[in-house]
Enzyme design. Structure first.
Site, PDB file in Angstrom:
ATOM      1  N   ALA A  55      13.308   2.993  24.339  1.00 17.24           N
ATOM      2  CA  ALA A  55      12.018   3.403  24.239  1.00 17.24           C
ATOM      3  C   ALA A  55      11.405   3.431  25.355  1.00 17.24           C
ATOM      4  CB  ALA A  55      11.351   2.511  23.153  1.00 17.24           C
ATOM      5  N   LYS A  56      10.239   3.940  25.738  1.00 14.93           N
ATOM      6  CA  LYS A  56       9.094   3.861  26.588  1.00 14.93           C
ATOM      7  C   LYS A  56       7.714   3.898  26.277  1.00 14.93           C
ATOM      8  CE  LYS A  56       9.946   2.804  31.058  1.00 14.93           C
ATOM      9  NZ  LYS A  56      11.314   2.117  31.698  1.00 14.93           N
TER      10      LYS A  56
END
Ligand code: GLU
Length: 423
Positions: free
Chosen positions: A112-113
């Site tokens: 994720a980011k």
């Protein structure tokens, strides 16, 4: 929808670059169509617009993102970036790279980011705290210790993580240390986390140097970027006997062929806002640094730095990608042709997320580890992954980037297949 770039078109959009890297790996593995479609784009994307009251009483609306690329192997994991140029495509690319990075080094997380388009340097401490707390609130239900665990990235740090943790903990009415990693030691951070990415860079550079018969003692090192990652990498390489001959940051650069002390560079940076102008150094530009005659080039800034335009000028024998996505796909064949040994980002900078994982484990066990234990485990993890990548590259006759992506994509594909489709 934008057309896929042709093989000759320079790829400047990080998401297009990440997808091009994925396509190469998928082709190499002969991945079937359905799996390709699942893995080629993020599983979940959240965009938020939220107001923050500034010190002068005015209100400003900020845009933020959290992208969860894949969660087949575990909860989503990845940093939060505060930077003026952050947008959805950048965050998508960074999320995808996190998926491959975790799979490659054997961390049981997905990718994720997150990011907020803002210039943290122009905000007061109070404004930054308000922005962080409101962004965290907007992400309630999206992030959590079992679903998605943020960490620091460009423009964020341990303090920002402490505010994120406190905000979610206040909402839930109990302390939730495992909701973020990269926290200060005082609130459940891990020994070794702040230097972890730099330590992992050192581990992989040591590995590559040994494989090509290069001695690190006296090796000439150039470092692009002197933030969390570049500073630690420079300091640890210097302590290992290498010579830091050039460093650049966003404002300028410093060079000295006899070597510079990273500790003094940092003091100069803290006092003046840049490494440029440090005593006993001459100025150097970013482009000059990339083309410098050196043994090791550490990229520790942003995406898209080494492109088809300047790749032919890189003279380093080892290029260590401490940043995410610093090399565009069209630069890779040029580097290969010039015999540059590229330690790909998803391997080279994985030390950060590896120790993030250790921090999460320590939080869940409520049992902190010693610095020695953290670094020993990190060293083993990095060396195992580096060996796997190097061997795969040799076995299949491919470059290290493709080898790293092939291993990672294979692992995520396997997890996806074995879990099967619901319903
Ligand atoms: N931001 C770092 C990275 O890009 C660390 C991510 C994490 O620890 O979750 O790998």
């Amino acid at each position: 929808m934008e057309a896929a770039p042709g093989p000759e078109a320079p790829v400047t959009n990080p998401y297009a670059a990440a997808q091009r890297q994925f396509d190469r790996a998928a082709d190499h593995l002969g991945l079937e169509r359905g799996l390709r479609d699942i893995l080629r784009a993020p599983q979940r994307e959240v965009s938020v617009r939220f107001p923050v009251r500034l010190d002068d009483g005015s209100t400003r609306v900020f845009e933020g993102y959290r992208v969860q690329h894949n969660m087949s192997r575990g909860p989503a994991k990845g940093g939060v970036r505060f930077h003026p140029a952050t947008d959805l495509d950048e965050v998508r690319a960074l999320a995808m790279w996190m998926t491959w990075k975790c799979a490659l080094v054997g961390v049981p997380f997905g990718g994720a980011k997150g990011g907020v388009a803002c210039d943290p340097g122009s905000l007061s401490r109070g404004e930054l705290e308000a922005l962080t707390r409101r962004f965290t609130t907007e992400l309630q239900g999206v992030i959590g210790p079992d679903v998605d665990i943020p960490a620091p990235d460009v423009g964020t740090n341990a303090q920002v993580m402490a505010w994120m943790m406190d905000t979610l903990s206040m909402h839930r009415g109990m302390l939730l240390p495992a909701v973020v990693t990269g926290k200060p030691l005082a609130v459940g951070g891990s020994e070794g986390r702040s230097d972890a990415t730099g330590q992992g860079i050192l581990d992989t550079v040591e590995f590559a140097a040994a494989r090509i018969g290069m001695r690190l003692e006296g090796a000439r090192v150039a470092v692009q970027g002197f933030g969390n990652v570049g500073e630690a990498a420079a300091r640890l390489l210097d302590a290992r006997g290498a010579r830091i001959i050039a460093v650049t940051d966003v404002r300028g650069g410093a060079r000295n062929a006899d070597g510079m002390d990273p500790v003094l560079l940092r003091e100069h940076l803290l006092a003046t806002g840049s490494v440029a102008g440090a005593a006993g150094t001459a100025p150097i530009s970013n482009e000059e640094l990339l083309a410098l005659d050196c043994d090791i080039l550490v990229l520790a800034a942003l995406e898209g730095q080494v492109t088809s335009r300047n790749a032919g000028r890189v003279r380093a024998r080892i290029m260590a990608e401490g940043a995410n996505g610093p090399t565009t796909p069209d630069a890779d064949p040029i580097l290969r042709e010039h015999g540059v040994v590229v330690i790909p980002d998803i391997l080279c900078n994985a030390g950060g997320v590896a120790v993030s994982y250790f921090e999460w484990v320590q939080n869940r066990e409520a049992f902190p580890w010693s610095a020695e234990e953290v670094n020993a485990r990190l060293g083993r993890m990095m060396t195992t992954a580096a060996t796997e990548v190097w061997d795969r590259a040799e076995r299949d006759g491919i470059d290290m980037r493709l080898a790293a992506h092939a291993i990672a994509v294979e692992r995520v594909a396997r997890a996806t297949l074995v879990r099967g489709l619901y319903p």
